[in-house]
Write a protein that holds these residues in place. Structure first.
Motif, PDB file in Angstrom:
ATOM      1  N   SER A 165      22.144  25.281 -11.655  1.00 11.84           N
ATOM      2  CA  SER A 165      22.947  24.312 -10.906  1.00 11.84           C
ATOM      3  C   SER A 165      23.910  23.572 -11.830  1.00 11.84           C
ATOM      4  O   SER A 165      23.712  23.519 -13.048  1.00 11.84           O
ATOM      5  CB  SER A 165      22.023  23.322 -10.199  1.00 11.84           C
ATOM      6  OG  SER A 165      21.148  22.721 -11.137  1.00 11.84           O
ATOM      7  N   MET A 166      24.964  23.014 -11.241  1.00 12.73           N
ATOM      8  CA  MET A 166      25.889  22.161 -11.980  1.00 12.73           C
ATOM      9  C   MET A 166      25.462  20.714 -11.789  1.00 12.73           C
ATOM     10  O   MET A 166      25.019  20.321 -10.716  1.00 12.73           O
ATOM     11  CB  MET A 166      27.329  22.349 -11.470  1.00 12.73           C
ATOM     12  CG  MET A 166      28.298  21.324 -12.046  1.00 12.73           C
ATOM     13  SD  MET A 166      30.063  21.627 -11.790  1.00 12.73           S
ATOM     14  CE  MET A 166      30.195  21.663 -10.010  1.00 12.73           C
ATOM     15  N   LEU A 167      25.631  19.925 -12.854  1.00 13.50           N
ATOM     16  CA  LEU A 167      25.339  18.495 -12.806  1.00 13.50           C
ATOM     17  C   LEU A 167      26.653  17.738 -12.944  1.00 13.50           C
ATOM     18  O   LEU A 167      27.396  17.952 -13.902  1.00 13.50           O
ATOM     19  CB  LEU A 167      24.379  18.107 -13.937  1.00 13.50           C
ATOM     20  CG  LEU A 167      24.095  16.605 -14.094  1.00 13.50           C
ATOM     21  CD1 LEU A 167      23.352  16.061 -12.885  1.00 13.50           C
ATOM     22  CD2 LEU A 167      23.306  16.339 -15.378  1.00 13.50           C
ATOM     23  N   ILE A 168      26.951  16.886 -11.972  1.00 16.78           N
ATOM     24  CA  ILE A 168      28.133  16.036 -12.046  1.00 16.78           C
ATOM     25  C   ILE A 168      27.674  14.597 -12.251  1.00 16.78           C
ATOM     26  O   ILE A 168      26.848  14.079 -11.498  1.00 16.78           O
ATOM     27  CB  ILE A 168      28.992  16.137 -10.767  1.00 16.78           C
ATOM     28  CG1 ILE A 168      29.567  17.559 -10.628  1.00 16.78           C
ATOM     29  CG2 ILE A 168      30.132  15.118 -10.780  1.00 16.78           C
ATOM     30  CD1 ILE A 168      30.416  17.779  -9.392  1.00 16.78           C
ATOM     31  N   THR A 169      28.198  13.959 -13.308  1.00 16.94           N
ATOM     32  CA  THR A 169      27.873  12.566 -13.616  1.00 16.94           C
ATOM     33  C   THR A 169      29.178  11.793 -13.835  1.00 16.94           C
ATOM     34  O   THR A 169      30.267  12.369 -13.814  1.00 16.94           O
ATOM     35  CB  THR A 169      26.984  12.468 -14.871  1.00 16.94           C
ATOM     36  OG1 THR A 169      27.606  13.202 -15.937  1.00 16.94           O
ATOM     37  CG2 THR A 169      25.590  13.043 -14.612  1.00 16.94           C
ATOM     38  N   SER A 172      28.590  19.412 -16.064  1.00 20.99           N
ATOM     39  CA  SER A 172      27.708  20.050 -17.044  1.00 20.99           C
ATOM     40  C   SER A 172      27.071  21.289 -16.443  1.00 20.99           C
ATOM     41  O   SER A 172      26.711  21.300 -15.254  1.00 20.99           O
ATOM     42  CB  SER A 172      26.618  19.072 -17.500  1.00 20.99           C
ATOM     43  OG  SER A 172      27.182  17.853 -17.958  1.00 20.99           O
ATOM     44  N   PHE A 173      26.890  22.339 -17.278  1.00 23.31           N
ATOM     45  CA  PHE A 173      26.437  23.644 -16.789  1.00 23.31           C
ATOM     46  C   PHE A 173      25.355  24.240 -17.685  1.00 23.31           C
ATOM     47  O   PHE A 173      25.333  23.999 -18.891  1.00 23.31           O
ATOM     48  CB  PHE A 173      27.615  24.643 -16.745  1.00 23.31           C
ATOM     49  CG  PHE A 173      28.800  24.156 -15.985  1.00 23.31           C
ATOM     50  CD1 PHE A 173      28.979  24.470 -14.646  1.00 23.31           C
ATOM     51  CD2 PHE A 173      29.762  23.360 -16.608  1.00 23.31           C
ATOM     52  CE1 PHE A 173      30.076  24.015 -13.945  1.00 23.31           C
ATOM     53  CE2 PHE A 173      30.864  22.904 -15.919  1.00 23.31           C
ATOM     54  CZ  PHE A 173      31.020  23.228 -14.583  1.00 23.31           C
ATOM     55  N   GLY A 174      24.495  25.049 -17.050  1.00 23.68           N
ATOM     56  CA  GLY A 174      23.568  25.887 -17.791  1.00 23.68           C
ATOM     57  C   GLY A 174      24.163  27.282 -17.861  1.00 23.68           C
ATOM     58  O   GLY A 174      25.176  27.520 -18.522  1.00 23.68           O
ATOM     59  N   ASP A 175      23.551  28.207 -17.093  1.00 18.67           N
ATOM     60  CA  ASP A 175      24.113  29.558 -17.021  1.00 18.67           C
ATOM     61  C   ASP A 175      24.582  29.838 -15.593  1.00 18.67           C
ATOM     62  O   ASP A 175      24.599  28.946 -14.753  1.00 18.67           O
ATOM     63  CB  ASP A 175      23.093  30.603 -17.497  1.00 18.67           C
ATOM     64  CG  ASP A 175      21.786  30.535 -16.710  1.00 18.67           C
ATOM     65  OD1 ASP A 175      21.829  30.140 -15.517  1.00 18.67           O
ATOM     66  OD2 ASP A 175      20.724  30.867 -17.263  1.00 18.67           O
TER      67      ASP A 175
END
Length: 368
Positions: A348-352, A341-344
């Motif tokens: 930061s990137m979120l990995i789940t 998952s990403f913002g801009d």
């Protein structure tokens, strides 16, 4: 003279369990030794570096009265490794020497007095006791420990945060550039306990825990933690410091995201990493409709490029990361796929893990 009889393997395994904490260079010579206490048909082994202490017991035939002595951990370990597997040992202690006999082999080792051996003192009543299978704790450690800092001046980052709150146990690690959090439900509910395990204790636990369902009893004390499992007692001081507020670091509500096969992504990154810059380890992720392009370049102007099909319909995004941080989390995970998952470009990137809320991995972007 005191004699003790046992097999080579019966002594080697417990010795290997305790000697991981023994440093090669010690300010106190006795800390290079292992304490051996023989009493009532058993031999207890104990080693410490004054921060962590590991003890275990082994059954043995004691021919005469009890004794306690310390010998060089490394020398004893090296001797046992070099002996045949089926060797039968006799340990004799007399004055300031230990004589180890195996068949026609004899080894005369110097000792230091057992009374001088330092032991960690138990700090009293446990504030909480938690039990779980060995394999579960091992998995929790493997999914977080790679994100611990190494030799950071912010010493509290060189460890692993353990949190017991309500009916949840969580482990958190961060080096300031990435953060890993993993949680597990507990059978009981607890008041909040929060403490930082030192890096060395975490690494020793990972080495000693097996893939079995045997229980691990975790006792949280005021400034110590005790782990008891498979006849091993690991006792560690905790790091005195304030861990960062990890809840503020974990993003939520990201609109851009996709699921991807974990092994496919891992193998693509492993190939691309061959041509990454050895110092900065940067990798570009270029996302567009239905596509993820992975690119690495180095100072020799070499370039690696991989393109993967993804179910992504969000806005295009071109963002850079440290490729090692991505390889670490993908190698440690055990699910078929992961969610990114990403913002801009500056977020930061979120990995789940798809369909699960027990694991979160945050990795900061880098300019490439």
């Amino acid at each position: 003279m005191n004699n003790l009889q046992l097999t080579r393997d019966a002594l080697l395994r417990p010795l290997q369990a305790v000697t991981g904490v023994v440093e090669r260079r010690q300010t106190l010579p006795i800390l290079s030794n292992v304490l051996m206490e023989a009493k009532a048909g058993s031999l207890r082994l104990l080693a410490t570096d004054l921060e962590i202490q590991i003890a275990t017991e082994v059954g043995a035939e004691s021919l005469e009265e009890d004794f306690a002595v310390t010998v060089s951990a490394k020398k004893l370990l090296d001797i046992l490794k070099a002996l045949p597997e089926e060797a039968k040992l006799t340990l004799s202690h007399s004055d300031s020497r230990v004589l180890l006999k195996a068949g026609k082999s004899r080894f005369n080792l110097q000792t230091l007095p057992a009374v001088d051996f330092p032991r960690l003192q138990d700090s009293g009543q446990a504030t909480a006791e938690v039990s779980m299978p060995e394999r579960d704790l091992r998995r929790l450690l493997s999914m977080t420990q790679f994100a611990m800092a190494q030799q950071d001046i912010r010493y509290y980052l060189n460890g692993l945060l353990l949190v017991v709150e309500s009916n949840l146990l969580s482990l958190v690690a961060t080096d300031g550039h990435r953060l890993a959090l993993v949680s597990r439900d507990l059978a009981e509910s607890y008041v909040k306990n929060e403490l930082i395990l030192p890096r060395k204790a975490v690494m020793e636990l990972s080495r000693l825990l097996s893939e079995s369902d045997n229980p691990v009893l975790i006792s949280l004390l005021s400034n110590q933690v005790r782990f008891e499992f498979a006849g091993i007692n690991l006792f560690t001081k905790v790091v005195d410091g304030k861990f960062p507020d990890y809840g503020r670091v974990i993003p939520s509500g990201y609109a851009r995201q996709f699921d991807i096969d974990r092994l496919t992504l891992l193998q693509s990154l492993q190939r691309a990493a061959v041509l990454s810059n050895e110092k900065f380890r940067g990798v570009r992720w270029v996302m567009s409709s239905g596509s993820l392009r992975i690119a690495c370049t180095n100072t020799e102007q070499e370039e690696a490029e991989e393109e993967l099909e993804i179910d992504y319909q969000g806005d295009p995004l071109d963002i850079g990361f440290n490729i090692t941080y991505l390889l670490d989390v993908l190698a440690a995970s055990d699910t078929p796929s992961v969610t990114c998952s990403f913002g801009d470009v500056n977020s930061s990137m979120l990995i789940t893990l798809p369909g699960r809320s027990d694991f979160k991995y945050v990795v900061m972007p880098m300019r490439i």
